[in-house]
Design a protein around this motif. Structure first.
Motif, PDB file in Angstrom:
ATOM      1  N   PRO A 168       0.818  -1.211   0.000  1.00 27.78           N
ATOM      2  CA  PRO A 168       0.000   0.000   0.000  1.00 27.78           C
ATOM      3  C   PRO A 168       0.856   1.268   0.000  1.00 27.78           C
ATOM      4  CG  PRO A 168      -0.885  -1.591   1.558  1.00 27.78           C
ATOM      5  CD  PRO A 168       0.433  -2.140   1.082  1.00 27.78           C
ATOM      6  N   ALA A 169       0.405   2.264  -0.737  1.00 31.65           N
ATOM      7  CA  ALA A 169       1.151   3.521  -0.832  1.00 31.65           C
ATOM      8  C   ALA A 169       1.103   4.294   0.476  1.00 31.65           C
ATOM      9  CB  ALA A 169       0.597   4.374  -1.971  1.00 31.65           C
ATOM     10  N   ARG A 170       0.047   4.085   1.257  1.00 32.11           N
ATOM     11  CA  ARG A 170      -0.102   4.814   2.528  1.00 32.11           C
ATOM     12  C   ARG A 170      -0.387   3.835   3.654  1.00 32.11           C
ATOM     13  NH1 ARG A 170      -3.995   9.985   0.921  1.00 32.11           N
ATOM     14  NH2 ARG A 170      -2.590  10.912  -0.635  1.00 32.11           N
ATOM     15  N   ARG A 171       0.069   4.182   4.816  1.00 27.58           N
ATOM     16  CA  ARG A 171      -0.221   3.399   6.008  1.00 27.58           C
ATOM     17  C   ARG A 171      -1.482   3.953   6.677  1.00 27.58           C
ATOM     18  NH1 ARG A 171       5.220   2.104   5.517  1.00 27.58           N
ATOM     19  NH2 ARG A 171       5.958   0.370   6.832  1.00 27.58           N
ATOM     20  N   CYS A 172      -2.467   3.097   6.847  1.00 29.44           N
ATOM     21  CA  CYS A 172      -3.678   3.531   7.533  1.00 29.44           C
ATOM     22  C   CYS A 172      -3.395   3.629   9.031  1.00 29.44           C
ATOM     23  CB  CYS A 172      -4.823   2.550   7.270  1.00 29.44           C
ATOM     24  SG  CYS A 172      -4.619   0.936   8.081  1.00 29.44           S
ATOM     25  N   PRO A 173      -4.224   4.340   9.800  1.00 28.25           N
ATOM     26  CA  PRO A 173      -4.036   4.361  11.260  1.00 28.25           C
ATOM     27  C   PRO A 173      -4.082   2.939  11.823  1.00 28.25           C
ATOM     28  CG  PRO A 173      -5.599   6.050  10.580  1.00 28.25           C
ATOM     29  CD  PRO A 173      -5.341   5.202   9.366  1.00 28.25           C
ATOM     30  N   LEU A 174      -3.208   2.646  12.766  1.00 32.55           N
ATOM     31  CA  LEU A 174      -3.176   1.310  13.361  1.00 32.55           C
ATOM     32  C   LEU A 174      -4.427   1.026  14.195  1.00 32.55           C
ATOM     33  CD1 LEU A 174       0.545   1.070  14.547  1.00 32.55           C
ATOM     34  CD2 LEU A 174      -0.538  -0.392  12.840  1.00 32.55           C
ATOM     35  N   ALA A 175      -4.956   2.043  14.836  1.00 31.81           N
ATOM     36  CA  ALA A 175      -6.128   1.874  15.711  1.00 31.81           C
ATOM     37  C   ALA A 175      -5.942   0.679  16.642  1.00 31.81           C
ATOM     38  CB  ALA A 175      -7.405   1.722  14.875  1.00 31.81           C
ATOM     39  N   ALA A 176      -4.747   0.564  17.204  1.00 33.62           N
ATOM     40  CA  ALA A 176      -4.407  -0.613  18.008  1.00 33.62           C
ATOM     41  C   ALA A 176      -5.119  -0.590  19.350  1.00 33.62           C
ATOM     42  CB  ALA A 176      -2.897  -0.670  18.221  1.00 33.62           C
ATOM     43  N   ARG A 177      -5.491  -1.774  19.795  1.00 32.95           N
ATOM     44  CA  ARG A 177      -6.123  -1.876  21.111  1.00 32.95           C
ATOM     45  C   ARG A 177      -5.806  -3.232  21.728  1.00 32.95           C
ATOM     46  NH1 ARG A 177      -9.661  -2.633  17.041  1.00 32.95           N
ATOM     47  NH2 ARG A 177     -11.307  -4.210  17.202  1.00 32.95           N
ATOM     48  N   VAL A 178      -5.674  -3.222  23.042  1.00 30.99           N
ATOM     49  CA  VAL A 178      -5.470  -4.451  23.808  1.00 30.99           C
ATOM     50  C   VAL A 178      -6.837  -4.917  24.279  1.00 30.99           C
ATOM     51  CG1 VAL A 178      -4.420  -5.471  25.858  1.00 30.99           C
ATOM     52  CG2 VAL A 178      -3.155  -3.767  24.524  1.00 30.99           C
ATOM     53  N   VAL A 179      -7.237  -6.125  23.874  1.00 31.17           N
ATOM     54  CA  VAL A 179      -8.590  -6.605  24.181  1.00 31.17           C
ATOM     55  C   VAL A 179      -8.602  -7.644  25.299  1.00 31.17           C
ATOM     56  CG1 VAL A 179      -9.437  -6.101  21.864  1.00 31.17           C
ATOM     57  CG2 VAL A 179      -8.462  -8.358  22.347  1.00 31.17           C
ATOM     58  N   ALA A 180      -7.423  -8.127  25.715  1.00 24.61           N
ATOM     59  CA  ALA A 180      -7.356  -9.067  26.832  1.00 24.61           C
ATOM     60  C   ALA A 180      -5.945  -9.048  27.388  1.00 24.61           C
ATOM     61  CB  ALA A 180      -7.728 -10.489  26.391  1.00 24.61           C
ATOM     62  N   ARG A 181      -5.828  -9.366  28.665  1.00 27.09           N
ATOM     63  CA  ARG A 181      -4.515  -9.406  29.321  1.00 27.09           C
ATOM     64  C   ARG A 181      -4.521 -10.553  30.320  1.00 27.09           C
ATOM     65  NH1 ARG A 181      -1.018  -6.554  33.138  1.00 27.09           N
ATOM     66  NH2 ARG A 181       0.818  -5.775  32.020  1.00 27.09           N
ATOM     67  N   ARG A 182      -3.484 -11.402  30.246  1.00 29.40           N
ATOM     68  CA  ARG A 182      -3.422 -12.543  31.142  1.00 29.40           C
ATOM     69  C   ARG A 182      -2.009 -12.675  31.704  1.00 29.40           C
ATOM     70  NH1 ARG A 182      -5.162 -18.838  29.641  1.00 29.40           N
ATOM     71  NH2 ARG A 182      -4.501 -19.763  31.647  1.00 29.40           N
ATOM     72  N   ARG A 183      -1.926 -12.879  33.012  1.00 27.85           N
ATOM     73  CA  ARG A 183      -0.642 -13.047  33.675  1.00 27.85           C
ATOM     74  C   ARG A 183      -0.336 -14.533  33.872  1.00 27.85           C
ATOM     75  NH1 ARG A 183       1.420  -8.492  36.163  1.00 27.85           N
ATOM     76  NH2 ARG A 183       0.046  -6.663  36.127  1.00 27.85           N
TER      77      ARG A 183
END
Length: 336
Positions: free
Chosen positions: A43-58
């Motif tokens: 792709p010529a352009r990078r779209c926003p990552l819109a990253a999110r953490v949806v779960a976390r486990r220790r």
């Protein structure tokens, strides 16, 4: 095979008596854009990552986050981000990409029933190599490859956990003049974009590791992404002649037109002088050892021309198509 022998490869590396760094870099500058073109481009352009953490486990040994981010406007990447206990940021991180099978789950400790294996009891042919990275002190971003695991089509999901959807997806890529290789490499590139925003990660110390289909992605990513400092390619390096042209392989291995331009060692040579390590089993039925040894001989020639012979290596171990890791992790300790 007659066609292969008769077909000249226009940009194959042809070392003279002493090609030198300057001539080798000129060759890389010619081959790299041609390879990108054959892959279908990015792709010529990078779209926003819109990253999110949806779960976390220790876990006792590490913390695992489930992460979603956008690699393209309509394409979400599923990933795990693993950080060892006692990790001192910013530190090194390895992007892990699985081979064919059950996808990301099979390299982070899940068995076929969805139960976590005890940490340290590495299972299946991929030997939980993402957790092996964690055990050695690396953070790991485990990317679910397109066509595997959680990124399969509905038909494959109905058949079972180990069924991939590479064939229809790779065929669709060809229909648009693109390739599955480019789609998967782009996900790795966007994974690096994501890691550059994580305070835990030193962006100068990012590597990539994969086996089989993940080895393919790792090798092409190392060839085309200069931000990768090191790569481990397990169960994939070979000559095209001895592997995908002589044996039945998944459609995601093929790049239309590449046979007129280069061989696989040439692709690997695009990573030079950055660090790349290869491993292969003596009884690997789909990447035969004779082709592996010849391919690596050619890779060494390119690295030698760059004055970087110490930055590549090959371990041949007794076994079949599986992850080994002994020499690979020693290599990473030195290079990453």
């Amino acid at each position: 095979l007659d066609r292969y022998r008769a077909q000249p490869r226009a940009l194959e590396f042809r070392a003279g008596p002493s090609p030198g760094l300057r001539a080798t870099r000129r060759w890389q500058r010619r081959l790299r854009p041609e390879l990108v073109k054959l892959l279908g481009g990015f792709p010529a352009r990078r779209c926003p990552l819109a990253a999110r953490v949806v779960a976390r486990r220790r876990f006792p040994e590490y913390v695992r986050e489930t992460v979603l981010f956008q690699s393209r406007p309509d394409l979400t990447v599923f990933a795990y981000f693993l950080v060892p206990r006692g990790f001192v940021p910013p530190g090194p991180c390895v992007i892990c990409v699985s081979g064919h099978g059950r996808g990301a789950s099979s390299i982070v400790g899940y068995d076929e029933k969805g139960t976590m294996r005890p940490f340290g009891r590495w299972g299946e042919y991929q030997a939980d190599f993402a957790l092996q990275c964690v055990a050695r002190g690396y953070a790991a971003l485990v990317i679910e490859q397109l066509g595997f695991g959680r990124r399969r089509d509905p038909a494959s999901r109905k058949i079972g956990t180990g069924r991939d959807s590479c064939q229809p997806a790779a065929g669709a890529a060809f229909h648009f003049g693109e390739t599955m290789t480019a789609w998967r490499v782009w996900d790795v590139m966007r994974g690096i974009d994501y890691l550059e925003g994580r305070r835990e990660v030193d962006p100068r110390r990012i590597g990539v590791m994969g086996i089989s289909g993940g080895g393919l992605t790792s090798l092409f990513s190392a060839a085309l992404e200069p931000r990768l400092k090191a790569a481990v390619v397990s169960g994939y390096l070979c000559l095209f002649r001895d592997s995908i042209l002589s044996l039945s392989h998944c459609l995601d291995n093929y790049v239309p037109g590449l046979g007129r331009v280069a061989e696989l060692p040439d692709v690997a040579g695009l990573a030079a002088p950055r660090a790349v390590f290869f491993e292969s089993g003596t009884r690997d039925p789909i990447f035969p050892l004779a082709g592996v040894r010849e391919a690596y001989r050619r890779v060494r020639r390119i690295y030698g021309a760059c004055g970087a012979g110490r930055r590549t290596g090959l371990e041949v171990f007794r076994g079949d198509h599986r992850f080994h890791g002994r020499g690979a992790f020693s290599f990473l300790k030195r290079e990453l």
